[in-house]
Design an enzyme around this catalytic site. Structure first.
Site, PDB file in Angstrom:
ATOM      1  N   TYR A   1      83.812 126.336  81.522  1.00 41.93           N
ATOM      2  CA  TYR A   1      83.662 127.020  82.613  1.00 41.93           C
ATOM      3  C   TYR A   1      84.490 127.685  83.045  1.00 41.93           C
ATOM      4  O   TYR A   1      84.930 128.794  83.685  1.00 41.93           O
ATOM      5  CB  TYR A   1      83.187 126.075  83.867  1.00 41.93           C
TER       6      TYR A   1
ATOM      7  N   LYS B   1      84.306 140.094  86.898  1.00 40.00           N
ATOM      8  CA  LYS B   1      83.085 139.977  87.250  1.00 40.00           C
ATOM      9  C   LYS B   1      82.698 139.312  88.641  1.00 40.00           C
ATOM     10  O   LYS B   1      81.888 139.609  89.243  1.00 40.00           O
ATOM     11  CB  LYS B   1      82.620 138.631  86.142  1.00 40.00           C
ATOM     12  N   TYR B   2      83.595 138.377  88.877  1.00 42.23           N
ATOM     13  CA  TYR B   2      83.266 137.817  90.309  1.00 42.23           C
ATOM     14  C   TYR B   2      83.396 138.510  91.620  1.00 42.23           C
ATOM     15  O   TYR B   2      82.700 138.354  92.485  1.00 42.23           O
ATOM     16  CB  TYR B   2      83.954 136.404  90.313  1.00 42.23           C
TER      17      TYR B   2
ATOM     18  N   GLU C   1      72.375 123.039  90.266  1.00 41.64           N
ATOM     19  CA  GLU C   1      73.095 122.662  88.979  1.00 41.64           C
ATOM     20  C   GLU C   1      72.529 121.536  88.268  1.00 41.64           C
ATOM     21  O   GLU C   1      72.530 120.525  88.930  1.00 41.64           O
ATOM     22  CB  GLU C   1      74.476 122.618  89.267  1.00 41.64           C
TER      23      GLU C   1
ATOM     24  N   MET D   1      66.874 124.510  87.343  1.00 48.24           N
ATOM     25  CA  MET D   1      66.616 125.292  88.202  1.00 48.24           C
ATOM     26  C   MET D   1      64.991 125.502  88.214  1.00 48.24           C
ATOM     27  O   MET D   1      64.357 125.868  89.210  1.00 48.24           O
ATOM     28  CB  MET D   1      67.229 126.456  88.162  1.00 48.24           C
TER      29      MET D   1
ATOM     30  N   GLU E   1      74.397 133.821  86.989  1.00 49.80           N
ATOM     31  CA  GLU E   1      75.165 134.044  85.819  1.00 49.80           C
ATOM     32  C   GLU E   1      74.943 133.645  84.510  1.00 49.80           C
ATOM     33  O   GLU E   1      75.451 133.066  83.888  1.00 49.80           O
ATOM     34  CB  GLU E   1      76.666 134.093  86.184  1.00 49.80           C
TER      35      GLU E   1
ATOM     36  N   GLU F   1      71.004 133.724  76.251  1.00 54.04           N
ATOM     37  CA  GLU F   1      71.100 132.384  76.837  1.00 54.04           C
ATOM     38  C   GLU F   1      69.999 132.091  77.750  1.00 54.04           C
ATOM     39  O   GLU F   1      69.955 131.083  78.556  1.00 54.04           O
ATOM     40  CB  GLU F   1      72.487 132.296  77.512  1.00 54.04           C
TER      41      GLU F   1
END
Length: 798
Positions: A407, A416-417, A478, A506, A528, A537
């Site tokens: 992570y 990205k963020y 999560e 999820m 993401e 993925e």
């Protein structure tokens, strides 16, 4: 250099000194003297003129015997070279042997059409390789094949190299090749064996008129293919004074270059009489020296070592080290002057020698100047130096619980963020401006981050709420039990309890819990889940599974859509790695889509209007040079996914799940077919401008995070659009779909790619194959086809 590159180690130039005819044997003392002069290595022939004379005498005696013998020629035994003697070689085992690049005899001709010359050459070559290996030599340079012999000569030469790799079990063999195939460097000297080819074989050579700029690369490609991409086989590339096309430079750049040869003729003389290299030379060298395995530089025939062969050239520094700053060697900021005529060059050379009498090694000093003044590293080079061309298996986040360090790598991305935060902020503003009703029943917009990991997107959602002044009700979903603990800590210490943290897959989450015990909906769903190919993925499957919690009227998915893209590439280094793995325990190495930071590659299909080498960076200062490739690859769209998905599609998928009669028959690829709406197929055609070898397909993606009233917020790893959409983003490396057998492509051909995304309701995998076509007499003719590769055994589990 920019401030961001301060402290970043820059590549070191390892420079060697080479003389075609060195006046004296290379001794330990001479090696140490070369080091005092600033060189890192020397070249030395394996055998000397005494051995050369012995072989010529043997050939002469054989020819005389043929002329006078009454025995028919087929019965006459071919000449045998006796074993080496002490007087035949300057080499012996020593402490400095590892600092030598040794040279096999340049007067032999391994590819000769005359069987006698070829036989003698192979004997000389084998004797030299065996003796060099005995002495502990690690690096041997071999002159490349004579291209004038044509393909028959190449096959003979390649066979000899393959055998040499077996003779010298620890010797690295570097094939000395010209960058431009029309400049063959095949000048025959008096002692060359090729001068003694018998008349009946002299006319069998292929005419030089057939040579093209790619002839040398084509010969190299044949040699390394015969040797099965051997790890100890590489290129010693001879750089010309005038660089060839950008595409040919790129083709060579992808090869395993171990030595870059710079002869005196490759240098220009600037307005101050200093030796310099043109901008194309500089760019190519800088690019090569940023590879994972950096090549060495050889200065060839730039003059003898100071004070060794020239008594007038004496070192003026007691320590033997050169001045650390010789500004006169720097190129002028303006454009390079036109190349002088031979007469002018000779005169300038005399003047330069007079000017640089205090600098006995001006060419070396210039290379050290380039070393000190390299262009700064870009973001990718600073972040991914250890990842270049390093193969990684794709993540399986649905079946594996990722470690914290994994992570952390993602979270280092500087782009990205920020882009995710912009997308969430725009979505919030549009939600309020358009007067949509929230799922909270009040002013709070319900935002859920699914697959929250360590929580960076949750933090960005809270920041977007604060910056826009629009309140949100935040959820973090999560399944990783370890990350769940960290999310709870963040909620206490960083988020002031504003977030509801839920531990679940999820797809099993039923939505926000309402006071009356029912489950509510989510207004903005943030994830993401994208991989290097966007969908590898299982982002489509995950978001399909959680879509039931999304507000059915106005719900927003971030990302909203994503597309996969492909282009064919040449990657000899990676192919050699995969081939080695396939011979061991990893027999499925060529059936895995690998995540890899592609660096040493060549794009086989490019867009038109590429700059010529002579037009590159004219007048640009060294620290402003861009050393990344100027080629623009032809990257094509493969397929697309968008969210939220149509409810009717999800309803049909639900009917099929479980195999009910109303759900239809079995799935096309197995299972019940509940996930068949996520299968894809695409056929792409890529024009191939110049000949090359395809080792695989490079995959990229683009995503629209959110498209609203203020425009689109997009991310891209596609090299064509990345600069515009998300410059300096480092989160995702490309994906590589390798080929078990490289596809050889002639110029003006076409490569057709067939790509499938398959599923059996339990896992998702890819299948791919390529075909090559050329137009012959108006007919499109297939000339090569790959195997159908499949990653089913390594598919991503759902």
């Amino acid at each position: 250099m920019d401030s961001e590159s301060v402290g970043e180690p820059m590549p070191i130039f390892y420079v060697g000194h080479h003389e075609t005819t060195r006046a004296q044997p290379v001794s330990d003392t001479l090696v140490r003297h070369a080091q005092d002069c600033g060189y890192d290595m020397l070249t030395s022939p394996i055998t000397n003129s005494h051995f050369h004379s012995r072989v010529l005498g043997l050939l002469s005696a054989y020819n005389q015997a043929i002329e006078t013998a009454s025995i028919p020629l087929p019965a006459q035994p071919l000449p045998l070279i006796p074993a080496l003697e002490n007087v035949d070689s300057p080499l012996h085992p020593s402490d400095t042997i590892s600092q030598l690049v040794t040279l096999t005899s340049t007067w032999i001709d391994l590819a000769s059409p005359d069987p006698v010359i070829a036989y003698l050459s192979r004997q000389v070559f084998s004797l030299e390789i065996a003796y060099a290996a005995f002495c502990g030599v690690m690096n041997v340079a071999v002159r490349g094949p004579r291209l004038s012999h044509g393909s028959a000569g190449i096959s003979q030469y390649a066979r000899a190299i393959k055998e040499a790799l077996s003779i010298g079990s620890y010797v690295n063999i570097h094939i000395w090749m010209p960058m431009d195939g029309t400049k063959t460097n095949e000048d025959e000297h008096i002692g060359d064996l090729s001068r003694f080819v018998r008349p009946e074989y002299a006319n069998s050579e292929a005419p030089n008129a057939r040579l093209s700029p790619y002839s040398a690369w084509d010969a190299w490609n044949a040699i390394r293919s015969v040797c099965r991409y051997h790890s100890r086989l590489s290129v010693a590339l001879d750089l010309p004074r005038k660089f060839p096309s950008i595409t040919l430079q790129s083709r060579w750049y992808a090869e395993p270059i171990r030595l870059i040869n710079l002869s005196e003729s490759a240098f220009l003389v600037n307005n101050r009489g200093s030796f310099v290299l043109s901008k194309p030379h500089q760019i190519f060298i800088f690019r090569c020296l940023r590879l994972k395995s950096t090549p060495w530089l050889l200065l060839s025939d730039v003059g003898p070592l100071p004070s060794v062969n020239d008594p007038d050239m004496v070192m003026s520094y007691p320590s033997g080290y050169l001045s650390p700053s010789l500004a006169a060697d720097a190129p002028s900021s303006g454009s390079m002057p036109p190349s002088p005529t031979p007469a002018e060059a000779a005169q300038v050379s005399k003047n330069s020698k007079a000017k640089s009498k205090n600098d006995p090694t001006p060419h070396l000093s210039y290379l050290r100047y380039l070393q000190r003044n390299q262009p700064p590293k870009n973001v990718f080079e600073r972040f991914g130096g250890g990842y270049q061309d390093y193969l990684q298996s794709p993540l399986q986040p649905l079946t594996d619980n990722l470690e914290s360090i994994t992570y952390e790598v993602f979270e280092k991305d500087p782009v990205k963020y920020d882009w995710y935060e912009r997308a969430i902020a725009q979505a919030l503003k549009d939600w309020v401006v358009e007067g949509r009703s929230t799922s909270s029943g009040g002013q709070e917009v319900v935002v859920a981050v699914v697959g929250a990991g360590r929580g960076p997107l949750v933090t960005r959602a809270l920041r977007a709420s604060e910056s826009t002044g629009i309140p949100i009700r935040a959820y973090a979903i999560e399944k990783n039990p370890n990350a769940y603990v960290l999310l709870q800590r963040h909620n206490l210490e960083d988020w002031q309890g504003q977030v509801t943290v839920v531990k679940t897959d999820m797809r099993a989450w039923r939505g926000p819990t309402l006071p009356e015990g029912d489950f509510g909906k989510v207004d903005i769903l943030v994830s993401e889940l994208l991989g290097s190919f966007a969908d590898n993925e299982l982002s489509p499957e995950c978001l399909d599974g959680v879509q039931h919690v999304l507000n059915p009227m106005d719900g927003i998915s971030i990302p909203a859509s994503y597309t996969a893209h492909l282009t064919p590439i040449s990657t000899p280094r990676i192919y050699a790695d995969l081939y080695g793995r396939s011979l061991g325990s990893d027999t499925a190495a060529f059936d895995i889509p690998w995540v890899v930071m592609l660096h040493q590659l060549d794009y086989l299909s490019t867009l038109p209007n590429q700059p010529d080498a002579s037009e590159l960076m004219n007048g640009t200062k060294i620290n402003q040079l861009k050393v990344d490739t100027p080629l623009t690859p032809n990257v094509q769209l493969v397929w697309e996914f968008s969210h939220p998905l149509s409810p009717t599609i999800l309803a049909q998928a639900s009917l099929r799940r479980g195999g009910s009669a109303i759900g239809g028959g079995g799935g096309f690829t197995g299972g019940d077919g509940a996930n068949e709406h996520n299968i894809r197929f695409s056929k792409l055609t890529f024009p191939i401008q110049d000949q090359g070898a395809c080792h695989g397909l490079a995959g990229y993606f683009e995503t629209v995070l959110y498209a609203g009233s203020e425009g689109s917020v997009e991310l891209s790893t596609n090299p064509v659009t990345m600069e515009e959409k998300s410059k300096d983003m480092i989160s995702w490396f490309p994906i590589l779909f390798p080929l078990k057998t490289p596809i050889q492509l002639p110029p003006n051909s076409e490569l057709e790619v067939s790509m499938w995304r398959q599923t059996d309701d339990r896992k998702v995998w890819y299948e791919w194959m390529v075909e090559a076509f050329v137009n012959i007499n108006g007919y499109r003719t297939r000339i090569a086809i790959s195997e159908l590769h499949s990653s089913k055994s390594n598919g991503c589990l759902m």
